[in-house]
Design an enzyme around this catalytic site. Sequence first.
Site, PDB file in Angstrom:
ATOM      1  N   SER A 156       0.836  -1.196   0.000  1.00  0.00           N
ATOM      2  CA  SER A 156       0.000   0.000   0.000  1.00  0.00           C
ATOM      3  C   SER A 156       0.870   1.245   0.000  1.00  0.00           C
ATOM      4  O   SER A 156       1.994   1.239   0.531  1.00  0.00           O
ATOM      5  CB  SER A 156      -0.834  -0.032   1.275  1.00  0.00           C
ATOM      6  N   TYR A 199      -1.748  -0.802  11.040  1.00  0.00           N
ATOM      7  CA  TYR A 199      -2.005  -1.377   9.710  1.00  0.00           C
ATOM      8  C   TYR A 199      -0.815  -1.097   8.792  1.00  0.00           C
ATOM      9  O   TYR A 199      -0.278  -2.002   8.145  1.00  0.00           O
ATOM     10  CB  TYR A 199      -3.288  -0.792   9.099  1.00  0.00           C
ATOM     11  N   LYS A 254       2.059  -3.677   6.930  1.00  0.00           N
ATOM     12  CA  LYS A 254       2.453  -3.745   5.517  1.00  0.00           C
ATOM     13  C   LYS A 254       3.965  -3.553   5.371  1.00  0.00           C
ATOM     14  O   LYS A 254       4.621  -4.255   4.607  1.00  0.00           O
ATOM     15  CB  LYS A 254       1.714  -2.661   4.709  1.00  0.00           C
TER      16      LYS A 254
HETATM   17  P1  NAD Z   1     -11.046  -7.061   1.487  1.00  0.00           P
HETATM   18  O1  NAD Z   1     -11.249  -7.037   2.958  1.00  0.00           O
HETATM   19  O2  NAD Z   1     -12.217  -6.780   0.615  1.00  0.00           O
HETATM   20  O3  NAD Z   1     -10.433  -8.449   1.048  1.00  0.00           O
HETATM   21  C1  NAD Z   1      -9.559  -9.191   1.875  1.00  0.00           C
HETATM   22  C2  NAD Z   1     -10.016 -10.641   1.880  1.00  0.00           C
HETATM   23  O4  NAD Z   1      -9.131 -11.397   2.694  1.00  0.00           O
HETATM   24  C3  NAD Z   1     -11.431 -10.838   2.444  1.00  0.00           C
HETATM   25  O5  NAD Z   1     -12.197 -11.609   1.545  1.00  0.00           O
HETATM   26  C4  NAD Z   1     -11.186 -11.565   3.770  1.00  0.00           C
HETATM   27  O6  NAD Z   1     -12.250 -12.444   4.079  1.00  0.00           O
HETATM   28  C5  NAD Z   1      -9.880 -12.285   3.501  1.00  0.00           C
HETATM   29  N1  NAD Z   1      -9.078 -12.557   4.710  1.00  0.00           N
HETATM   30  C6  NAD Z   1      -8.758 -11.711   5.718  1.00  0.00           C
HETATM   31  N2  NAD Z   1      -7.990 -12.332   6.624  1.00  0.00           N
HETATM   32  C7  NAD Z   1      -7.801 -13.609   6.172  1.00  0.00           C
HETATM   33  C8  NAD Z   1      -7.094 -14.729   6.668  1.00  0.00           C
HETATM   34  N3  NAD Z   1      -6.430 -14.673   7.825  1.00  0.00           N
HETATM   35  N4  NAD Z   1      -7.119 -15.867   5.945  1.00  0.00           N
HETATM   36  C9  NAD Z   1      -7.811 -15.953   4.772  1.00  0.00           C
HETATM   37  N5  NAD Z   1      -8.495 -14.916   4.272  1.00  0.00           N
HETATM   38  C10 NAD Z   1      -8.496 -13.758   4.948  1.00  0.00           C
HETATM   39  O7  NAD Z   1      -9.850  -6.032   1.163  1.00  0.00           O
HETATM   40  P2  NAD Z   1      -9.350  -5.443  -0.231  1.00  0.00           P
HETATM   41  O8  NAD Z   1      -9.730  -4.017  -0.287  1.00  0.00           O
HETATM   42  O9  NAD Z   1      -9.726  -6.349  -1.329  1.00  0.00           O
HETATM   43  O10 NAD Z   1      -7.784  -5.477   0.013  1.00  0.00           O
HETATM   44  C11 NAD Z   1      -6.982  -6.561  -0.418  1.00  0.00           C
HETATM   45  C12 NAD Z   1      -5.545  -6.322   0.002  1.00  0.00           C
HETATM   46  O11 NAD Z   1      -5.086  -5.098  -0.552  1.00  0.00           O
HETATM   47  C13 NAD Z   1      -5.338  -6.213   1.508  1.00  0.00           C
HETATM   48  O12 NAD Z   1      -4.141  -6.855   1.851  1.00  0.00           O
HETATM   49  C14 NAD Z   1      -5.241  -4.718   1.732  1.00  0.00           C
HETATM   50  O13 NAD Z   1      -4.481  -4.421   2.874  1.00  0.00           O
HETATM   51  C15 NAD Z   1      -4.536  -4.274   0.462  1.00  0.00           C
HETATM   52  N6  NAD Z   1      -4.792  -2.865   0.140  1.00  0.00           N
HETATM   53  C16 NAD Z   1      -6.075  -2.418   0.034  1.00  0.00           C
HETATM   54  C17 NAD Z   1      -6.320  -1.071  -0.215  1.00  0.00           C
HETATM   55  C18 NAD Z   1      -7.736  -0.548  -0.300  1.00  0.00           C
HETATM   56  O14 NAD Z   1      -7.923   0.664  -0.181  1.00  0.00           O
HETATM   57  N7  NAD Z   1      -8.741  -1.385  -0.513  1.00  0.00           N
HETATM   58  C19 NAD Z   1      -5.241  -0.173  -0.395  1.00  0.00           C
HETATM   59  C20 NAD Z   1      -3.946  -0.672  -0.312  1.00  0.00           C
HETATM   60  C21 NAD Z   1      -3.725  -2.036  -0.048  1.00  0.00           C
HETATM   61  N1  UFG Z   2     -12.444  11.144   3.704  1.00  0.00           N
HETATM   62  C1  UFG Z   2     -13.457  11.994   4.092  1.00  0.00           C
HETATM   63  N2  UFG Z   2     -14.584  11.460   4.644  1.00  0.00           N
HETATM   64  C2  UFG Z   2     -14.749  10.118   4.806  1.00  0.00           C
HETATM   65  C3  UFG Z   2     -13.706   9.245   4.394  1.00  0.00           C
HETATM   66  C4  UFG Z   2     -12.564   9.797   3.856  1.00  0.00           C
HETATM   67  O1  UFG Z   2     -13.355  13.216   3.966  1.00  0.00           O
HETATM   68  O2  UFG Z   2     -15.799   9.688   5.326  1.00  0.00           O
HETATM   69  C5  UFG Z   2     -11.233  11.712   3.083  1.00  0.00           C
HETATM   70  C6  UFG Z   2      -9.954  11.438   3.850  1.00  0.00           C
HETATM   71  O3  UFG Z   2      -9.748  12.411   4.835  1.00  0.00           O
HETATM   72  C7  UFG Z   2      -8.921  11.459   2.712  1.00  0.00           C
HETATM   73  C8  UFG Z   2      -9.686  10.922   1.502  1.00  0.00           C
HETATM   74  O4  UFG Z   2     -11.063  11.103   1.815  1.00  0.00           O
HETATM   75  O5  UFG Z   2      -8.543  12.777   2.446  1.00  0.00           O
HETATM   76  C9  UFG Z   2      -9.439   9.444   1.231  1.00  0.00           C
HETATM   77  O6  UFG Z   2      -9.686   8.697   2.412  1.00  0.00           O
HETATM   78  P1  UFG Z   2      -9.779   7.096   2.398  1.00  0.00           P
HETATM   79  O7  UFG Z   2     -10.076   6.657   3.783  1.00  0.00           O
HETATM   80  O8  UFG Z   2     -10.699   6.660   1.313  1.00  0.00           O
HETATM   81  O9  UFG Z   2      -8.329   6.666   1.931  1.00  0.00           O
HETATM   82  P2  UFG Z   2      -6.908   6.910   2.610  1.00  0.00           P
HETATM   83  O10 UFG Z   2      -6.081   7.625   1.584  1.00  0.00           O
HETATM   84  O11 UFG Z   2      -7.007   7.529   3.931  1.00  0.00           O
HETATM   85  O12 UFG Z   2      -6.398   5.428   2.837  1.00  0.00           O
HETATM   86  C10 UFG Z   2      -6.419   4.453   1.781  1.00  0.00           C
HETATM   87  C11 UFG Z   2      -6.630   3.062   2.370  1.00  0.00           C
HETATM   88  C12 UFG Z   2      -5.463   2.651   3.209  1.00  0.00           C
HETATM   89  C13 UFG Z   2      -4.199   2.804   2.440  1.00  0.00           C
HETATM   90  C14 UFG Z   2      -4.079   4.199   1.882  1.00  0.00           C
HETATM   91  C15 UFG Z   2      -2.865   4.367   1.027  1.00  0.00           C
HETATM   92  O13 UFG Z   2      -7.786   3.033   3.177  1.00  0.00           O
HETATM   93  O14 UFG Z   2      -5.609   1.294   3.540  1.00  0.00           O
HETATM   94  O15 UFG Z   2      -5.226   4.494   1.088  1.00  0.00           O
HETATM   95  O16 UFG Z   2      -2.898   3.404   0.037  1.00  0.00           O
HETATM   96  F1  UFG Z   2      -3.163   2.555   3.243  1.00  0.00           F
END
Ligand code: NAD
Ligand code: UFG
Length: 337
Positions: free
Chosen positions: A124, A148, A152
């Site tokens: 991330s 978190y 990572k």
């Molecule tokens: P998500 O929660 O939708 O998907 C994660 C999946 O992993 C879920 O289906 C959950 O049931 C499964 N899971 C969790 N713990 C587990 C375990 N111990 N064993 C087996 N399965 C397990 O999340 P996502 O948004 O699809 O994110 C996927 C990956 O990308 C994550 O590692 C997250 O940290 C990373 N990531 C997400 C974002 C974002 O904004 N969505 C940004 C950067 C990185």
């Molecule tokens: N925000 C609002 N109101 C809300 C939610 C978010 O104003 O209800 C704003 C936040 O302050 C930020 C922007 O919208 O300025 C984006 O916020 P998100 O929570 O959607 O995303 P972040 O950039 O904070 O974090 C995301 C993922 C993290 C990841 C990060 C960098 O949630 O897991 O991007 O990849 F680590």
Amino acid sequence: MKVLVTGGMGYIGSHTCIQLLEAGMTPVIFDNLYNSKVSVNERIQRVTGQSVEFVEGDIRNKALLVDTMKRHNIDSVIHFAGLKAVGESVAKPLEYFDNNVSGTLVLVDAMRDAGVTSLVFSSSATVYGDPASVPITEDFPTSATNPYGRSKLMVEECLTDFHAANPQWSITLLRYFNPVGSHPSGDLGEDPQGIPNNLMPFVSQVAVGRREFLSVFGDDYPTPDGTGVRDYIHVMDLADGHIAALNKVGQQAGLHIFNLGTGNGSSVLDMVKAFEQASGKTVAYKIAPRRPGDIAECWADSSKAETILQWKATRSLQQMCEDTWHWQSENPKGYPE
Ligand code: NAD
Ligand code: UFG
């Protein structure tokens, strides 16, 4: 190519499974359904016309992982499984380190036993902490501001050390910026449980009438309109980035690190406006105090991925909003049980 997709029932994993199938690869989903529903797999089948093997299991269960990888002759692993809520991680750091860090170590140990040496890991942009400048390149210093993010970063560091001792492995760290949007069919999308933590699921729930208004966290940042700026990337572009990573470096020994973003920054108010346009709905909002731990702005320099993976995000902000709305309006309560 047979690919074990941990967390494949989740938001990014499910979209990636579709693109794997479209690319002629065979995904096998391994997920404990902690944050997803089994009906996701029916949607994958509806969209692609192909069924995907699903193993319900936890990545901390080494024996089940080894058995699954051997039984399915797995070539590569894409590792999405983990916990991802920043705020929750502050209250439950042990759970985050156990799932995300220990879980990954168990997975790598299982891969070694099963003879699988190709791994793509979901990292991330959070590993850049509060970046000194933008756009961010892969060689920027890394740091963590919450458990978190630390999980990572710790995984990245563990994998780097592991790779130094096992240079024949292909390990790819993909640093995602802000994934949004959904499959254009409207059949798959982001389905957060409870109150959404992230901006776009919250915005779309306001538009569909599930929530009254959006709280905009801060309008006094040093950005053009005072609200936070992020690099929003369509989840289908992100999914394609994984296919490109498997194809270009997945069989190439090395530790490969890539940003996956668009290179464009958009503010919270830009996103609200774009969503209103795409949905034809008004998104009510109120300015609220800054959210602790948030940074002012963050966007990617993704030229490394463009050069080496020959991958580039192509879908527009408008498309991200239209596809999110398509999913949200047709599935106002998310996936069925
Ligand atoms: P998500 O929660 O939708 O998907 C994660 C999946 O992993 C879920 O289906 C959950 O049931 C499964 N899971 C969790 N713990 C587990 C375990 N111990 N064993 C087996 N399965 C397990 O999340 P996502 O948004 O699809 O994110 C996927 C990956 O990308 C994550 O590692 C997250 O940290 C990373 N990531 C997400 C974002 C974002 O904004 N969505 C940004 C950067 C990185
Ligand atoms: N925000 C609002 N109101 C809300 C939610 C978010 O104003 O209800 C704003 C936040 O302050 C930020 C922007 O919208 O300025 C984006 O916020 P998100 O929570 O959607 O995303 P972040 O950039 O904070 O974090 C995301 C993922 C993290 C990841 C990060 C960098 O949630 O897991 O991007 O990849 F680590």
